[in-house]
Enzyme design. Structure first.
Site, short mmCIF file in Angstrom:
data_model
loop_
_atom_site.label_atom_id
_atom_site.label_comp_id
_atom_site.label_asym_id
_atom_site.label_seq_id
_atom_site.Cartn_x
_atom_site.Cartn_y
_atom_site.Cartn_z
N SER A 97 0.82 -1.22 0.00
CA SER A 97 0.00 0.00 0.00
C SER A 97 0.85 1.27 0.00
CB SER A 97 -0.96 -0.03 1.19
OG SER A 97 -1.90 1.00 1.12
N ASP A 241 -2.23 6.17 -3.52
CA ASP A 241 -1.09 5.51 -2.91
C ASP A 241 -0.66 4.36 -3.81
OD1 ASP A 241 -3.38 4.05 -2.44
OD2 ASP A 241 -2.67 3.23 -0.53
N ASP A 243 -1.29 1.18 -4.01
CA ASP A 243 -2.24 0.20 -4.55
C ASP A 243 -3.59 0.81 -4.87
OD1 ASP A 243 -2.99 0.56 -1.90
OD2 ASP A 243 -3.51 -1.53 -1.57
N ASP A 245 -5.98 2.25 -3.26
CA ASP A 245 -7.20 2.17 -2.45
C ASP A 245 -7.47 3.49 -1.74
OD1 ASP A 245 -5.21 1.99 -0.52
OD2 ASP A 245 -5.96 0.16 0.41
#
Length: 455
Positions: A97, A241, A243, A245
């Site tokens: 992440s 960010d 990933d 999400d």
């Protein structure tokens, strides 16, 4: 028994803490947990070591009789949505992440697309440490990893089904997308294009080393992005960010708007879009007091909980809440899915702007003004975190403030609040303070840092 899972999955520096040996063993535990013949989707973000870790995970899953599908590189919420909608029993996402570039990690997703509950993490850890794996006979090892090519298209179509495409198209918005040189580049521009936006990108090429900026979207890491928003005079900027999400927004005046501010506005919009839903949102103790201050005007209740998307997501689902979010830019919109979703947040923000017929700067100016200051202190050996919390409570607890101790120590005063808590993903203690007076916020952080450092 040891502990593997942190706030959001298992993370560590690749080939140092997150070794091939550990990941193989962990993937066998995950596969044993889901069971023989279960269908598991595996995917990853752009990080270094991702391809290596995917192959190790897939091998470990195959060794315990799992049917494995490779979803390739995709945003975490896209993989979660695919698990939920395409009939998988679970998923494994290779991502760290927002963590710095040397890190990678393993996130385990249940069949509903949400990260597995803490009790299930404990079950996997028990299998890991006791090495009770359902290893199958050689003669059963005849299946191959299959390809799943529908992840991105299914995800984008899912997002578009929840917004008024034509209303947004009529606005001809200009947007700047900063996907942090990672997998957000594979989906958010597709959403923007479908919504009729003129698209600019920065940090749009895939780079496993995150050479242009750190994968965590912060005030510091987004300085250049914010300048580009002002220079190009776009209507809205969005930064992800590693990933994708999370979505941190930059308004039309080039101001970076933190996630609890955007989450507050999107929660209001969720209540308008879903008038029959329960008027309750869930957010972490790390979110600002402005959340309650603003949403109370619309009779929306705020339920505070521990930091961590896993806990928030399950609480939103269990309580059938209107929405959930974190101050870091992770927003959960239940009609779509009960997980943080950067591209869904972006589409909802465009729809809100179109509905209100104001600029993004004007929209964010509706919120109470607080000044946010953050810092962090390395967690050194021997540092007694609970003693630090106790000291802070002794210094700051009075009859005029509210103390919340469900995750670290949060103190809420009339025109200020602060939070001190141990990170669940890095060996640090996070300190954040907000106040309506910037000097008060700065002074609070300086005072708290001295207490944490024992000065």
């Amino acid at each position: 028994m040891g502990k593997l899972f942190g706030t959001d999955g298992v993370r560590g520096i690749v080939n140092k803490e997150l070794t091939p040996e550990l990941v193989l063993k962990l993937s066998k535990a995950i596969g044993t947990f889901f069971g023989k013949n279960s269908k598991i989707l595996v995917g990853r973000d752009v990080r270094a070591g991702g391809d290596m870790l995917v192959k190790i995970v897939e091998g470990g899953l195959l060794s315990v009789g799992v049917e494995v599908y490779d979803g390739g590189m995709a945003p975490t919420p896209a993989l979660q949505y695919a698990v939920k909608t395409l009939g998988y029993d679970g998923g494994v996402v290779i991502t760290a992440s927002h963590n710095p570039a040397p890190y990678n990690g393993i996130k385990v997703v249940d069949k509903d697309g949400i990260e597995i509950r803490r009790e299930k993490e404990n079950e996997i850890e028990d299998l890991f440490f006791t090495e009770r794996f359902n290893t199958i006979e050689w003669s059963s090892l005849t299946t191959e990893v299959k390809r799943e090519d529908r992840v991105i298209s299914t995800y984008v179509n899912g997002i578009l089904s929840h917004v008024d495409i034509e209303k947004i198209k009529k606005k001809n918005y200009k947007v700047l997308i900063d996907p942090a040189n990672s997998v957000g580049a594979l989906s958010t521009p597709l959403v923007a294009r479908a919504l009729g936006c003129k698209i600019y990108t920065i940090n749009g090429n895939l780079d496993p080393l995150f050479s242009a900026r750190q994968p965590e979207p912060t005030f510091d890491s987004l300085k250049e992005t914010a300048e580009v928003v002002k220079t190009l005079k776009v209507d809205l900027g969005v930064a992800h960010d590693g990933d994708a999400d999370r979505a941190i927004f930059i308004d039309s005046e080039g101001r970076v708007q933190w996630g609890d501010r955007s989450g507050t506005l999107l929660s209001y919009w969720a209540s308008v879009k879903n008038p029959k839903a329960i008027k309750k949102i869930v957010t972490a103790v790390s979110s600002s007091s402005l959340v309650e201050e603003y949403l109370s005007k619309y009779n929306i209740q705020v339920d505070w909980t521990k930091v961590g998307s896993v806990d928030i997501a399950h609480k939103v689902a269990d309580e059938n809440a209107l929405a959930g979010f974190e101050e870091n830019g992770g927003f959960m919109y239940p009609p779509h899915q009960y997980v943080r979703d950067g591209a869904m947040s972006f589409a909802l923000m465009l729809e809100l702007l179109a509905n209100e017929n104001v600029s993004s700067a004007e929209l964010f100016d509706r919120l109470p003004k607080y000044y946010l200051v953050k810092t962090k202190v390395d967690l050194k050996p021997g540092l007694m975190v609970e003693e630090i919390y106790k000291k802070i409570l002794e210094v700051y607890s009075t009859s005029s403030v509210k103390a919340i101790t469900i995750d670290g120590v949060k103190i809420i005063g009339k025109d200020f609040w602060f939070l001190v808590r141990k990170s669940g993903t890095e060996p640090i203690i996070r300190i954040m303070a907000e106040a309506k007076d910037e000097n008060v916020a700065n002074n609070l952080v300086n005072e708290l840092k001295k207490i944490v450092e024992g000065k």
